[in-house]
Design a protein around this motif. Structure first.
Motif, PDB file in Angstrom:
ATOM      1  N   GLU A  27      90.530  55.906  68.712  1.00  0.00           N
ATOM      2  CA  GLU A  27      89.098  56.072  68.443  1.00  0.00           C
ATOM      3  C   GLU A  27      88.766  55.687  66.997  1.00  0.00           C
ATOM      4  O   GLU A  27      87.751  55.050  66.730  1.00  0.00           O
ATOM      5  CB  GLU A  27      88.641  57.495  68.743  1.00  0.00           C
ATOM      6  CG  GLU A  27      87.153  57.708  68.584  1.00  0.00           C
ATOM      7  CD  GLU A  27      86.304  56.732  69.389  1.00  0.00           C
ATOM      8  OE1 GLU A  27      85.251  56.310  68.871  1.00  0.00           O
ATOM      9  OE2 GLU A  27      86.685  56.381  70.516  1.00  0.00           O
TER      10      GLU A  27
ATOM     11  N   ARG B 237      88.820  51.960  66.804  1.00  0.00           N
ATOM     12  CA  ARG B 237      87.593  51.415  67.412  1.00  0.00           C
ATOM     13  C   ARG B 237      86.408  51.576  66.476  1.00  0.00           C
ATOM     14  O   ARG B 237      85.591  50.660  66.323  1.00  0.00           O
ATOM     15  CB  ARG B 237      87.306  52.107  68.741  1.00  0.00           C
ATOM     16  CG  ARG B 237      88.190  51.650  69.861  1.00  0.00           C
ATOM     17  CD  ARG B 237      87.814  52.318  71.176  1.00  0.00           C
ATOM     18  NE  ARG B 237      88.695  51.837  72.232  1.00  0.00           N
ATOM     19  CZ  ARG B 237      89.018  52.531  73.289  1.00  0.00           C
ATOM     20  NH1 ARG B 237      88.541  53.758  73.447  1.00  0.00           N
ATOM     21  NH2 ARG B 237      89.814  52.027  74.206  1.00  0.00           N
ATOM     22  N   GLN B 238      86.296  52.761  65.860  1.00  0.00           N
ATOM     23  CA  GLN B 238      85.192  53.003  64.931  1.00  0.00           C
ATOM     24  C   GLN B 238      85.268  52.040  63.747  1.00  0.00           C
ATOM     25  O   GLN B 238      84.252  51.486  63.328  1.00  0.00           O
ATOM     26  CB  GLN B 238      85.226  54.463  64.445  1.00  0.00           C
ATOM     27  CG  GLN B 238      84.088  54.828  63.524  1.00  0.00           C
ATOM     28  CD  GLN B 238      82.726  54.703  64.178  1.00  0.00           C
ATOM     29  OE1 GLN B 238      82.573  54.839  65.390  1.00  0.00           O
ATOM     30  NE2 GLN B 238      81.711  54.431  63.387  1.00  0.00           N
TER      31      GLN B 238
ATOM     32  N   ARG C 291      84.138  48.679  64.907  1.00  0.00           N
ATOM     33  CA  ARG C 291      82.672  48.620  65.033  1.00  0.00           C
ATOM     34  C   ARG C 291      82.020  48.481  63.665  1.00  0.00           C
ATOM     35  O   ARG C 291      81.095  47.683  63.485  1.00  0.00           O
ATOM     36  CB  ARG C 291      82.153  49.863  65.751  1.00  0.00           C
ATOM     37  CG  ARG C 291      82.376  49.843  67.256  1.00  0.00           C
ATOM     38  CD  ARG C 291      81.624  50.978  67.946  1.00  0.00           C
ATOM     39  NE  ARG C 291      82.181  52.285  67.657  1.00  0.00           N
ATOM     40  CZ  ARG C 291      83.068  52.918  68.396  1.00  0.00           C
ATOM     41  NH1 ARG C 291      83.524  52.351  69.499  1.00  0.00           N
ATOM     42  NH2 ARG C 291      83.512  54.114  68.061  1.00  0.00           N
ATOM     43  N   GLU C 292      82.500  49.261  62.695  1.00  0.00           N
ATOM     44  CA  GLU C 292      81.937  49.188  61.347  1.00  0.00           C
ATOM     45  C   GLU C 292      82.178  47.816  60.722  1.00  0.00           C
ATOM     46  O   GLU C 292      81.289  47.257  60.081  1.00  0.00           O
ATOM     47  CB  GLU C 292      82.532  50.290  60.475  1.00  0.00           C
ATOM     48  CG  GLU C 292      82.061  51.685  60.847  1.00  0.00           C
ATOM     49  CD  GLU C 292      82.795  52.792  60.104  1.00  0.00           C
ATOM     50  OE1 GLU C 292      83.581  52.491  59.180  1.00  0.00           O
ATOM     51  OE2 GLU C 292      82.583  53.964  60.455  1.00  0.00           O
TER      52      GLU C 292
ATOM     53  N   ALA D 173      82.592  45.006  62.353  1.00  0.00           N
ATOM     54  CA  ALA D 173      81.723  44.061  63.068  1.00  0.00           C
ATOM     55  C   ALA D 173      80.291  44.156  62.545  1.00  0.00           C
ATOM     56  O   ALA D 173      79.632  43.127  62.337  1.00  0.00           O
ATOM     57  CB  ALA D 173      81.763  44.327  64.570  1.00  0.00           C
ATOM     58  N   ARG D 174      79.806  45.395  62.325  1.00  0.00           N
ATOM     59  CA  ARG D 174      78.448  45.571  61.772  1.00  0.00           C
ATOM     60  C   ARG D 174      78.343  44.944  60.390  1.00  0.00           C
ATOM     61  O   ARG D 174      77.357  44.266  60.073  1.00  0.00           O
ATOM     62  CB  ARG D 174      78.091  47.054  61.706  1.00  0.00           C
ATOM     63  CG  ARG D 174      77.492  47.601  62.973  1.00  0.00           C
ATOM     64  CD  ARG D 174      76.859  48.970  62.738  1.00  0.00           C
ATOM     65  NE  ARG D 174      77.845  50.001  62.538  1.00  0.00           N
ATOM     66  CZ  ARG D 174      78.391  50.727  63.502  1.00  0.00           C
ATOM     67  NH1 ARG D 174      78.032  50.516  64.740  1.00  0.00           N
ATOM     68  NH2 ARG D 174      79.274  51.652  63.233  1.00  0.00           N
TER      69      ARG D 174
END
Length: 104
Positions: free
Chosen positions: A43, A46-47, A50-51, A53-54
């Protein structure tokens, strides 16, 4: 004596059984802990993804906006140059038109 030996064996078997059960319970708990930690690690990864990618999208959008502004400025400059060239030829075009109208 034989009774004592039987009792000793029985106690040893009981202790061995209890030790096996305790070891099995401990192994089960360690497995559950390891699975929980693995889920947390996944997790977190993944977080972080995501960060990242942002962040990358924000950088790309910022760069795209900058390039768009630069291209718009370049296009505006080109348009202004074309207008200036056209204005410079406007007087000559007007004289040419007047000359053709007067000739008729």
């Amino acid at each position: 004596m034989a009774l004592e030996a039987i009792q000793t064996v029985t106690q040893a078997e009981t202790k061995a059984k209890a030790d096996r059960e305790a070891a099995a319970a401990q192994a089960k708990q360690k497995l559950a802990d390891a699975q929980r930690e693995a889920k947390q690690t996944v997790e977190q990864a993944r977080q972080q993804a995501r960060e990242e990618a942002r962040r990358m999208m924000a950088e790309a959008e910022s760069k795209a906006a900058q390039l768009t502004q630069e291209e718009l400025a370049r296009a505006a400059k080109d348009c202004e140059t074309l207008k200036q060239n056209a204005r410079g030829r406007l007087e000559k075009a007007a004289q040419l038109i007047v000359g053709r109208v007067v000739e008729r």
